[in-house]
Design a protein around this motif. Structure first.
Motif, PDB file in Angstrom:
ATOM      1  N   GLU A  54      -9.553 -12.266  -8.525  1.00  0.00           N
ATOM      2  CA  GLU A  54      -8.625 -11.615  -7.581  1.00  0.00           C
ATOM      3  C   GLU A  54      -8.230 -10.197  -8.015  1.00  0.00           C
ATOM      4  OE1 GLU A  54      -5.144 -13.708  -5.530  1.00  0.00           O
ATOM      5  OE2 GLU A  54      -4.134 -12.501  -7.050  1.00  0.00           O
ATOM      6  N   ILE A  55      -8.248  -9.306  -7.045  1.00  0.00           N
ATOM      7  CA  ILE A  55      -7.677  -7.958  -7.208  1.00  0.00           C
ATOM      8  C   ILE A  55      -6.642  -7.795  -6.107  1.00  0.00           C
ATOM      9  CG2 ILE A  55      -8.129  -5.478  -7.099  1.00  0.00           C
ATOM     10  CD1 ILE A  55     -10.993  -6.064  -8.035  1.00  0.00           C
ATOM     11  N   TYR A  59      -8.636  -1.164   6.601  1.00  0.00           N
ATOM     12  CA  TYR A  59      -7.462  -1.614   7.334  1.00  0.00           C
ATOM     13  C   TYR A  59      -6.474  -0.484   7.555  1.00  0.00           C
ATOM     14  CZ  TYR A  59      -5.865  -2.326   2.445  1.00  0.00           C
ATOM     15  OH  TYR A  59      -5.584  -2.174   1.105  1.00  0.00           O
ATOM     16  N   PHE A  96      -8.415  -9.067  -2.761  1.00  0.00           N
ATOM     17  CA  PHE A  96      -9.876  -8.946  -2.802  1.00  0.00           C
ATOM     18  C   PHE A  96     -10.425  -9.996  -3.769  1.00  0.00           C
ATOM     19  CE2 PHE A  96     -10.648  -4.855  -0.655  1.00  0.00           C
ATOM     20  CZ  PHE A  96      -9.332  -4.428  -0.511  1.00  0.00           C
ATOM     21  N   LYS A 121     -13.045  -3.425   2.262  1.00  0.00           N
ATOM     22  CA  LYS A 121     -12.152  -3.798   3.359  1.00  0.00           C
ATOM     23  C   LYS A 121     -11.539  -2.531   3.942  1.00  0.00           C
ATOM     24  CE  LYS A 121     -10.931  -8.448   1.861  1.00  0.00           C
ATOM     25  NZ  LYS A 121      -9.855  -9.400   1.537  1.00  0.00           N
ATOM     26  N   PHE A 172      -6.558  -5.256  10.020  1.00  0.00           N
ATOM     27  CA  PHE A 172      -7.940  -5.076   9.550  1.00  0.00           C
ATOM     28  C   PHE A 172      -8.824  -4.518  10.653  1.00  0.00           C
ATOM     29  CE2 PHE A 172      -6.116  -7.920   6.483  1.00  0.00           C
ATOM     30  CZ  PHE A 172      -6.629  -7.443   5.294  1.00  0.00           C
ATOM     31  N   ARG A 214     -10.739  -5.645 -16.568  1.00  0.00           N
ATOM     32  CA  ARG A 214     -10.713  -5.465 -15.112  1.00  0.00           C
ATOM     33  C   ARG A 214      -9.343  -5.019 -14.656  1.00  0.00           C
ATOM     34  NH1 ARG A 214     -10.722 -10.296 -12.781  1.00  0.00           N
ATOM     35  NH2 ARG A 214     -10.864  -9.267 -10.774  1.00  0.00           N
ATOM     36  N   LEU A 215      -9.311  -4.267 -13.572  1.00  0.00           N
ATOM     37  CA  LEU A 215      -8.028  -3.935 -12.940  1.00  0.00           C
ATOM     38  C   LEU A 215      -7.718  -5.022 -11.924  1.00  0.00           C
ATOM     39  CD1 LEU A 215      -8.058  -0.101 -12.191  1.00  0.00           C
ATOM     40  CD2 LEU A 215      -6.358  -1.336 -13.517  1.00  0.00           C
ATOM     41  N   LYS A 216      -6.606  -5.691 -12.080  1.00  0.00           N
ATOM     42  CA  LYS A 216      -6.302  -6.813 -11.175  1.00  0.00           C
ATOM     43  C   LYS A 216      -5.199  -6.474 -10.181  1.00  0.00           C
ATOM     44  CE  LYS A 216      -6.816 -10.966 -12.092  1.00  0.00           C
ATOM     45  NZ  LYS A 216      -7.136 -12.331 -12.423  1.00  0.00           N
ATOM     46  N   PHE A 246     -10.998   0.268   0.994  1.00  0.00           N
ATOM     47  CA  PHE A 246     -10.990  -0.072  -0.435  1.00  0.00           C
ATOM     48  C   PHE A 246     -12.241  -0.877  -0.769  1.00  0.00           C
ATOM     49  CE2 PHE A 246      -9.826  -1.794  -4.449  1.00  0.00           C
ATOM     50  CZ  PHE A 246      -8.914  -0.890  -4.991  1.00  0.00           C
ATOM     51  N   ASN A 255     -14.126 -11.950  -5.438  1.00  0.00           N
ATOM     52  CA  ASN A 255     -15.561 -11.891  -5.679  1.00  0.00           C
ATOM     53  C   ASN A 255     -16.090 -13.326  -5.743  1.00  0.00           C
ATOM     54  OD1 ASN A 255     -18.144 -11.522  -6.652  1.00  0.00           O
ATOM     55  ND2 ASN A 255     -17.554  -9.816  -7.971  1.00  0.00           N
ATOM     56  N   VAL A 282     -13.041   0.489  -6.949  1.00  0.00           N
ATOM     57  CA  VAL A 282     -12.791   0.032  -8.313  1.00  0.00           C
ATOM     58  C   VAL A 282     -14.061  -0.637  -8.824  1.00  0.00           C
ATOM     59  CG1 VAL A 282     -11.833  -2.205  -7.595  1.00  0.00           C
ATOM     60  CG2 VAL A 282     -11.146  -1.243  -9.777  1.00  0.00           C
ATOM     61  N   THR A 318     -14.460  -2.932  -3.693  1.00  0.00           N
ATOM     62  CA  THR A 318     -14.598  -3.584  -4.997  1.00  0.00           C
ATOM     63  C   THR A 318     -16.094  -3.850  -5.203  1.00  0.00           C
ATOM     64  OG1 THR A 318     -14.533  -5.851  -4.175  1.00  0.00           O
ATOM     65  CG2 THR A 318     -12.404  -4.786  -4.545  1.00  0.00           C
ATOM     66  N   PRO A 319     -16.513  -4.323  -6.365  1.00  0.00           N
ATOM     67  CA  PRO A 319     -17.952  -4.616  -6.525  1.00  0.00           C
ATOM     68  C   PRO A 319     -18.454  -5.649  -5.513  1.00  0.00           C
ATOM     69  CG  PRO A 319     -16.878  -4.550  -8.655  1.00  0.00           C
ATOM     70  CD  PRO A 319     -15.779  -4.444  -7.639  1.00  0.00           C
ATOM     71  N   ALA A 320     -17.559  -6.458  -4.938  1.00  0.00           N
ATOM     72  CA  ALA A 320     -18.006  -7.517  -4.022  1.00  0.00           C
ATOM     73  C   ALA A 320     -17.906  -7.137  -2.564  1.00  0.00           C
ATOM     74  CB  ALA A 320     -17.193  -8.788  -4.255  1.00  0.00           C
ATOM     75  N   VAL A 321     -16.932  -6.323  -2.199  1.00  0.00           N
ATOM     76  CA  VAL A 321     -16.653  -6.147  -0.777  1.00  0.00           C
ATOM     77  C   VAL A 321     -15.884  -4.853  -0.510  1.00  0.00           C
ATOM     78  CG1 VAL A 321     -14.458  -7.450  -0.847  1.00  0.00           C
ATOM     79  CG2 VAL A 321     -15.769  -7.419   1.260  1.00  0.00           C
ATOM     80  N   VAL A 327      -6.912   2.707   5.252  1.00  0.00           N
ATOM     81  CA  VAL A 327      -7.377   2.413   3.899  1.00  0.00           C
ATOM     82  C   VAL A 327      -8.797   1.862   3.946  1.00  0.00           C
ATOM     83  CG1 VAL A 327      -6.897   1.127   1.769  1.00  0.00           C
ATOM     84  CG2 VAL A 327      -5.002   1.811   3.259  1.00  0.00           C
TER      85      VAL A 327
END
Lengths: 460, 152
Positions: free
Chosen positions: A413-414, B140, A429, B138, B151, B109-111, B131, A431, B48, B133-136, B129
């Motif tokens: 979670e981020i 909004y 967010f 978003k 969103f 990691r930055l959480k 934003f 993963n 990030v 991340t390595p996964a997705v 915004v």
């Protein structure tokens, strides 16, 4: 009237000699029972699956973390596994109309409570209790089928009743998702309604069952279904003399049953991962809205009906009742689309096709691992115990999956927060790379374990 | 009679669930009106990485915010105590500032990433915004009158 008497099946009454009266009663009840148990078991499903639909709103509103959602979801599966163990026994002695009605009513109450519960421990208890009460439905339905339909027609009626799963999944993944989804695709009701509307549906079902589902024929002054139809099954005297413990021990001494239980359990990891977290993944990572994500999961579950039927046909007619080659075929139908869904190109049509093929393959292989193949491998005298053993093992796997998946998702979670004087805006967010490895890996393990039974002999 | 009462009760339940506040009506149409008009508002693009690098690009038509871009200590992000973050790069153009940070965190990691633009700049009412991340990624919208992110 004590509460035990309330649930207890009535005593056998003397049978009337009026054949016309008996025929009329049997015709009437048999027509009514099949649609009551099919409709109401399907409606009861809504109170089991609603949680999956509202997971994303619960995460977005910061009410529960994915780890907490995993614990809550696993509580239902553990409760259900326990219910499978206890409720079958209870249903054999119960007035199924009352037993089933109370189970579904209490499940509705658990859903009402969930709508008010923002404490993880309370939600876990409520959802665990819901799991146990959800386990009232299947044994009650099966007891009704056994009491009112003959040996030779039970397969057909069992097939009709089995469509209840799809009715429930359809109402949940389309109907409940429609209530919660944003305008214009839905009504944009708050997440609480995702529990309360299923509760209303289940209360309606409970009333219907209570008023319409009768006790056993003998408790109503009718002959047993076997006597009425003349369709008596073979006597199994030697089997009934054995103690339950000895029967269970016999099952546990068969290595291939352990392998099958592990294979089924691993496949249940994938099955429940997609059912529980699939729509959240589709929303979080693939960018679908709540309605579309649940629509995809609906297609996947509906394809499962065809998977079950086609598996039986293919294994019987094409492979001469040999399950291993059919397992291999359906294992590939399950595994290949799973890889494409998670690692293939991000094409919406490809995703839809793969989810349908995956659902088709999964249901076929599950019908084998938890049913047909188990009955083949186990000595016929202990086939029921083998299926029970594999069933409990499978739901333990499913329960562990929910917790592990939630923990893995939460670990990634981020939180992105925009502070504001009146309220903060937080977007989460996640993963899914590690959970996906877990889900796909479980299927690969199941495939390998099932394949290892290629040469296992069919028991007498 | 009983059936009629049952359906009336269901109807009332639905109606009570639909009784929203006025602001929510605004929020339901706001996203569509923004997309239709495509007017310029403050935009934040941030990404990030898995090794705790954060890059933020802000573009705005708001003069108050534009003026603050010039200041050397301007930072749109508030880091918590456990994040040891350093400014790595900063570039400025007419309507845009791009700032990169490199952080050392306990788990690499930055959480938790906190933006303070809405808090510090009252003239900024809405923010778009994006934003990553390595996964997705978003996308909004945030508007002060709306209780939740919208969103895109």
């Amino acid at each position: 009237m004590s509460w035990i008497t309330f649930f207890k099946s009535g005593p056998d009454l003397s049978v009337t000699n009026d054949k016309e009266f008996i025929d009329t009663k049997f015709t009437y009840y048999r027509q009514r029972i099949i649609w009551i148990i099919t409709l109401c078991y399907g409606l009861g499903y809504v109170c089991r699956l609603a949680f999956n639909v509202v997971k994303k709103p619960l995460m977005d509103n910061g009410i529960f973390t994915p780890e907490e959602l995993g614990i809550i979801g696993s509580a239902l599966l553990y409760g259900y596994a326990l219910g499978k163990f206890t409720n079958g026994f209870l249903a054999d002695h119960a007035h199924v109309g009352r037993f089933f009605a109370v189970g579904i009513f209490m499940s509705a109450m658990a859903n009402v409570g969930m709508g008010f519960s923002e404490l993880a421990w309370l939600a876990t208890i409520l959802w665990g209790i819901n799991g146990w009460f959800q386990g009232f439905g299947a044994p009650s339905s099966v007891v009704s089928l056994a009491s009112w339909y003959t040996n030779h027609e039970r397969g057909r009626y069992y097939g009709i009743w089995s469509t209840a799963h799809s009715i429930g999944e359809g109402i949940t993944y389309l109907g409940i998702a429609w209530l919660i989804a944003e305008v214009p695709k839905g009504l944009a009701l708050d997440w609480q309604w995702g529990f309360w509307i299923p509760a209303i549906i289940c209360i309606f079902a409970a009333v219907l069952i209570y008023t319409c589902l009768p006790d056993r024929p003998r408790a109503m002054g009718l002959p047993s279904i076997a006597d009425w139809s003349g369709d008596h099954g073979a006597k199994t005297g030697a089997e009934s003399e054995e103690s339950i413990w000895r029967t269970q021990l016999k099952v546990m001494a068969i290595p291939s049953i352990w392998i099958l239980a592990l294979a089924s359990s691993s496949m249940y990891v994938t099955r429940y991962a997609i059912n529980s977290w699939g729509n959240v993944y589709l929303q979080e990572i693939r960018g679908f809205d709540l309605f579309d994500a649940n629509l995809f999961i609906f297609f996947n579950t509906v394809a499962g009906i065809a998977g079950c039927i086609v598996y039986g046909f293919v294994s019987d007619k094409i492979f001469d009742s040999k399950r291993p080659p059919t397992n291999l075929l359906f294992g590939l139908f399950e595994l290949v689309p799973l890889f494409v869904i998670f690692y293939g190109p991000p094409n919406i049509y490809l995703l839809g096709i793969c989810l349908v093929v995956y659902g088709f393959g999964l249901s076929g292989i599950l019908a084998s691992l938890g049913g047909l193949f188990a009955i083949d491998i186990a000595p016929k005298k202990v086939a029921g115990a083998a299926m029970g053993f594999i069933g409990i093992f499978s739901y333990l796997g499913a329960g562990m999956q929910d917790y592990i998946s939630g923990k893995l998702i939460y670990a990634s979670e981020i939180q992105v927060v925009f502070t504001n004087s009146s309220q903060d805006y937080t977007v989460f967010f996640y993963n899914y790379d590690k959970p996906i490895i877990f889900w796909v890996g479980a299927s690969v393990l199941s495939f390998v374990l099932a394949a290892s039974l290629w040469k296992v002999k069919v028991a007498e | 009679m009983n059936k009629a009462m049952f359906f009336i009760a269901i109807g009332l339940l639905f109606l009570s669930g639909c009784s929203d506040e006025g602001d929510v009506d605004f929020c339901r149409t706001y996203k569509d009106s923004y997309l239709a008009q495509n007017r310029q508002i403050t935009e934040i693009k941030a990404s990030v990485t898995d090794n705790a690098s954060l890059t933020v690009t802000i573009q705005t038509p708001e003069q108050e915010l534009l003026n603050r871009f010039q200041a050397a200590d301007f930072s749109p992000v508030v880091f918590n105590d456990r994040s040891d973050c350093k400014l790595e790069d900063r570039s400025l153009s007419a309507e845009q500032v791009r700032i990169s940070y490199a952080c050392n965190t306990d788990n690499g990691r930055l959480k938790h990433i906190v933006f303070n633009l809405l808090d510090k700049y009252p003239s900024v009412d809405e923010v778009k915004v994006s934003f990553t991340t390595p996964a997705v990624t978003k996308n909004y919208l945030l508007h002060r009158m709306c209780p939740k992110p919208l969103f895109l």
